[in-house]
Design a protein around this motif. Structure first.
Motif, mmCIF file in Angstrom:
data_model
loop_
_atom_site.group_PDB
_atom_site.id
_atom_site.type_symbol
_atom_site.label_atom_id
_atom_site.label_comp_id
_atom_site.label_asym_id
_atom_site.label_seq_id
_atom_site.Cartn_x
_atom_site.Cartn_y
_atom_site.Cartn_z
ATOM 1 N N GLY A 150 -5.760 8.438 -10.491
ATOM 2 C CA GLY A 150 -4.858 7.360 -10.891
ATOM 3 C C GLY A 150 -4.062 6.782 -9.744
ATOM 4 O O GLY A 150 -2.943 6.274 -9.938
ATOM 5 N N ALA A 151 -4.642 6.814 -8.532
ATOM 6 C CA ALA A 151 -3.928 6.341 -7.341
ATOM 7 C C ALA A 151 -3.621 4.850 -7.430
ATOM 8 O O ALA A 151 -4.449 4.057 -7.882
ATOM 9 C CB ALA A 151 -4.753 6.631 -6.095
ATOM 10 N N HIS A 152 -2.425 4.500 -6.985
ATOM 11 C CA HIS A 152 -2.040 3.094 -6.841
ATOM 12 C C HIS A 152 -2.168 2.633 -5.389
ATOM 13 O O HIS A 152 -2.523 1.482 -5.127
ATOM 14 C CB HIS A 152 -0.586 2.896 -7.298
ATOM 15 C CG HIS A 152 -0.349 3.235 -8.738
ATOM 16 N ND1 HIS A 152 0.069 4.482 -9.159
ATOM 17 C CD2 HIS A 152 -0.496 2.485 -9.868
ATOM 18 C CE1 HIS A 152 0.187 4.488 -10.479
ATOM 19 N NE2 HIS A 152 -0.147 3.290 -10.939
ATOM 20 N N LEU A 153 -1.850 3.525 -4.449
ATOM 21 C CA LEU A 153 -1.970 3.256 -3.019
ATOM 22 C C LEU A 153 -2.876 4.316 -2.401
ATOM 23 O O LEU A 153 -2.670 5.516 -2.618
ATOM 24 C CB LEU A 153 -0.606 3.296 -2.330
ATOM 25 C CG LEU A 153 0.466 2.301 -2.782
ATOM 26 C CD1 LEU A 153 1.777 2.576 -2.039
ATOM 27 C CD2 LEU A 153 0.017 0.866 -2.543
ATOM 28 N N VAL A 154 -3.860 3.866 -1.629
ATOM 29 C CA VAL A 154 -4.770 4.790 -0.950
ATOM 30 C C VAL A 154 -4.628 4.576 0.552
ATOM 31 O O VAL A 154 -4.926 3.490 1.070
ATOM 32 C CB VAL A 154 -6.232 4.557 -1.379
ATOM 33 C CG1 VAL A 154 -7.161 5.534 -0.655
ATOM 34 C CG2 VAL A 154 -6.377 4.706 -2.889
ATOM 35 N N PHE A 155 -4.156 5.596 1.249
ATOM 36 C CA PHE A 155 -3.990 5.525 2.700
ATOM 37 C C PHE A 155 -5.253 6.082 3.359
ATOM 38 O O PHE A 155 -5.572 7.260 3.203
ATOM 39 C CB PHE A 155 -2.746 6.303 3.126
ATOM 40 C CG PHE A 155 -1.482 5.755 2.541
ATOM 41 C CD1 PHE A 155 -0.908 4.598 3.053
ATOM 42 C CD2 PHE A 155 -0.872 6.366 1.454
ATOM 43 C CE1 PHE A 155 0.254 4.064 2.503
ATOM 44 C CE2 PHE A 155 0.290 5.850 0.899
ATOM 45 C CZ PHE A 155 0.853 4.693 1.427
ATOM 46 N N VAL A 156 -5.952 5.222 4.089
ATOM 47 C CA VAL A 156 -7.267 5.567 4.640
ATOM 48 C C VAL A 156 -7.123 5.871 6.126
ATOM 49 O O VAL A 156 -6.740 5.001 6.918
ATOM 50 C CB VAL A 156 -8.269 4.415 4.410
ATOM 51 C CG1 VAL A 156 -9.669 4.848 4.832
ATOM 52 C CG2 VAL A 156 -8.267 3.983 2.952
ATOM 53 N N ALA A 157 -7.446 7.101 6.488
ATOM 54 C CA ALA A 157 -7.256 7.569 7.865
ATOM 55 C C ALA A 157 -8.598 7.955 8.474
ATOM 56 O O ALA A 157 -8.835 9.111 8.825
ATOM 57 C CB ALA A 157 -6.292 8.756 7.897
ATOM 58 N N LEU A 158 -9.479 6.969 8.605
ATOM 59 C CA LEU A 158 -10.804 7.202 9.175
ATOM 60 C C LEU A 158 -10.947 6.650 10.586
ATOM 61 O O LEU A 158 -11.954 6.894 11.242
ATOM 62 C CB LEU A 158 -11.882 6.572 8.274
ATOM 63 C CG LEU A 158 -11.987 7.108 6.850
ATOM 64 C CD1 LEU A 158 -12.991 6.288 6.049
ATOM 65 C CD2 LEU A 158 -12.372 8.580 6.841
#
Length: 246
Positions: free
Chosen positions: A155-163
């Protein structure tokens, strides 16, 4: 409104506006992505038209580095706030906690995510946050689907992508329409926030010398990149200023 800087259409506005827009996208579960642009990304986009399209199709492209903010001033005479991932990440976590939004951190090593989980529990105790460290190889179709389900089911609203750039931008573009959240490519902001890496002093940030501080931390990895990207950026920026850049 956007301003073109070399290869990128940089979103304009005050820092708080970027925070508010990301929170709005997340609150409404709009499948979207935010690129946090610096000189490295600008040159990657100039050298690769497909990557430029990915970045320029983002819902927001923030001027992460002072050089991009100053480039807008040079080219258009407009004062533009710097909107750095290292500032956005903690501010968005704080806003998400306040608004009761769920966050998810995707990418990074198992050790980094374990440290991130401990940090977030300490500093944002009321925030619900998920974590996943995908393999560093290309994912199979089944693995991609499983990751989408993992994030959506949380149920994420914000996804912080650290790739890291450009992998995280390509992943976000691929996931748009599949992950029902606002995705943000935060690059190296996560290890700085949790104390695994140091950030440059404020005077170096204001003087557009944060890259030099990072170079001192990782000279072997970054020297070749900075020698190429920084010099090429200055050259292309001058061409644009003179009206010679197509």
């Amino acid at each position: 409104m956007n301003y073109r800087v070399v290869s990128l259409a940089i979103s304009a506005g005050k820092y708080k506006g970027f925070v508010d827009n990301a929170i709005k996208l997340g609150t409404n579960s709009i499948s979207s992505y935010v690129c946090v642009a610096n000189v490295h990304m600008c040159i990657e986009a100039y050298d690769n038209a497909d990557f430029a399209r990915i970045v320029n199709q983002a819902d927001l492209v923030t001027p992460d580095g002072m050089p991009l903010a100053k480039a807008i001033k040079l080219l258009y005479g407009v004062e533009q706030d710097r909107v750095a991932g290292m500032d956005l990440l903690p501010d968005l976590l704080a806003e998400a906690e306040k608004e009761n939004l769920k966050c998810f951190v995707y990418g990074g090593s198992e050790k980094m995510l374990a440290n991130s989980e401990a940090y977030i529990q300490e500093h944002y105790p009321n925030l619900q946050c998920g974590f996943h460290s995908p393999p560093f190889r290309a994912l199979t179709t089944e693995e991609e689907l499983a990751d989408c389900d993992r994030i959506n089911n949380f149920g994420a609203h914000l996804v912080f992508v650290a790739l890291g750039c450009p992998k995280q931008e390509k992943w976000m573009a691929k996931m748009k329409g599949r992950i029902h959240a606002c995705m943000l490519g935060i690059g190296g902001a996560l290890p700085v926030m949790i104390g695994m890496q140091d950030r440059a002093p404020a005077w170096m940030q204001k003087a557009s010398l944060e890259w030099l501080y990072r170079l001192g931390q990782e000279p072997k990895r970054l020297f070749k990149r900075y020698a190429y990207t920084n010099s090429k950026f200055i050259y292309l920026l001058m061409k644009q200023k003179l009206g010679l850049l197509k």
